[in-house]
Each structure stands twice: as structure tokens, then as C-alpha cells.
Design an enzyme around this catalytic site. Structure first.
Site, PDB file in Angstrom:
ATOM      1  N   ASN A  60      -3.324   4.592  -1.381  1.00 25.97           N
ATOM      2  CA  ASN A  60      -4.177   3.592  -1.041  1.00 25.97           C
ATOM      3  C   ASN A  60      -4.753   3.798   0.287  1.00 25.97           C
ATOM      4  O   ASN A  60      -5.772   3.547   0.632  1.00 25.97           O
ATOM      5  CB  ASN A  60      -3.370   2.304  -1.052  1.00 25.97           C
ATOM      6  CG  ASN A  60      -2.681   1.931  -2.418  1.00 25.97           C
ATOM      7  OD1 ASN A  60      -1.749   1.385  -2.522  1.00 25.97           O
ATOM      8  ND2 ASN A  60      -3.579   1.909  -3.384  1.00 25.97           N
TER       9      ASN A  60
ATOM     10  N   ALA B 291       0.779  -1.250  -0.017  1.00 23.93           N
ATOM     11  CA  ALA B 291      -0.096  -0.098  -0.054  1.00 23.93           C
ATOM     12  C   ALA B 291       0.658   1.329   0.286  1.00 23.93           C
ATOM     13  O   ALA B 291       1.719   1.272   0.782  1.00 23.93           O
ATOM     14  CB  ALA B 291      -0.774   0.127   1.312  1.00 23.93           C
ATOM     15  N   ASP B 292       0.471   2.258  -0.890  1.00 24.21           N
ATOM     16  CA  ASP B 292       1.149   3.539  -0.718  1.00 24.21           C
ATOM     17  C   ASP B 292       0.036   4.654  -0.009  1.00 24.21           C
ATOM     18  O   ASP B 292      -0.919   4.271   0.394  1.00 24.21           O
ATOM     19  CB  ASP B 292       1.502   3.955  -2.012  1.00 24.21           C
ATOM     20  CG  ASP B 292       0.428   4.091  -2.945  1.00 24.21           C
ATOM     21  OD1 ASP B 292      -0.818   4.319  -2.649  1.00 24.21           O
ATOM     22  OD2 ASP B 292       0.666   4.220  -4.323  1.00 24.21           O
ATOM     23  N   SER B 293       0.553   5.789   0.095  1.00 15.42           N
ATOM     24  CA  SER B 293      -0.048   6.906   0.783  1.00 15.42           C
ATOM     25  C   SER B 293      -1.627   7.084   0.006  1.00 15.42           C
ATOM     26  O   SER B 293      -2.463   7.083   0.603  1.00 15.42           O
ATOM     27  CB  SER B 293       0.581   8.124   0.871  1.00 15.42           C
ATOM     28  OG  SER B 293       1.119   8.585  -0.344  1.00 15.42           O
TER      29      SER B 293
END
Length: 81
Positions: A41, A37-39
């Protein structure tokens, strides 16, 4: 909504956003490190949970959303809109 039902729905939201199978997501699996996950997401997860449960999660709590367990805990303490 019962906590088991909430967990199922939160699990569905996270799996949908991160493109995971539901059996891949474990309670303490780290969203960023284990599932990529990234920011963006994280913001999408927060937003969908807020809409789904008609709550507001404080922006400062976004960084605490590191795994399913913590997301569920934040849901329990979030303010109704």
C-alpha cells in the site's frame, strides 16, 4: 496547486488505496497501525502521488510516510521530475 487542494487530492489517493471514507483519515492517523496499510500500500501511495504531482519521492523517504501529515510534508520537499 494550493496546499489545501493538494491535501484533498492526497487524501483521496490514500482513501482510495486503503478503502477508507475520507472522514476516517485524520492528519496524524498512522497508516500502518490505524488503517492497516502494508508495504505494498505504501508503494502504491508513493507511486500514485508521484504520478499525480509529477514529482519523485526518494525511496529512503518511503519509510517516513507514516501518516497524512508526513506524506504532505514529503510532497512539499519532493523534487520535480
Amino acid at each position: 496547486m494550493l496546499s489545501a487542494e493538494r491535501e484533498v487530492r492526497v487524501r483521496e489517493i490514500i482513501c482510495d488505496i486503503l478503502e477508507l471514507e475520507e472522514d476516517e483519515l485524520i492528519l496524524t492517523g498512522r497508516l500502518r497501525e490505524d488503517y492497516g496499510a502494508d508495504s505494498m500500500n505504501a508503494v502504491e501511495i508513493q507511486s500514485r502521488i508521484e504520478v499525480e504531482f509529477d514529482i519523485e519521492i526518494a525511496r529512503e523517504d518511503l519509510k517516513r510516510m507514516v501518516d497524512l501529515k508526513t506524506v504532505l510534508e514529503l510532497l512539499d520537499t519532493a523534487k520535480a521530475r
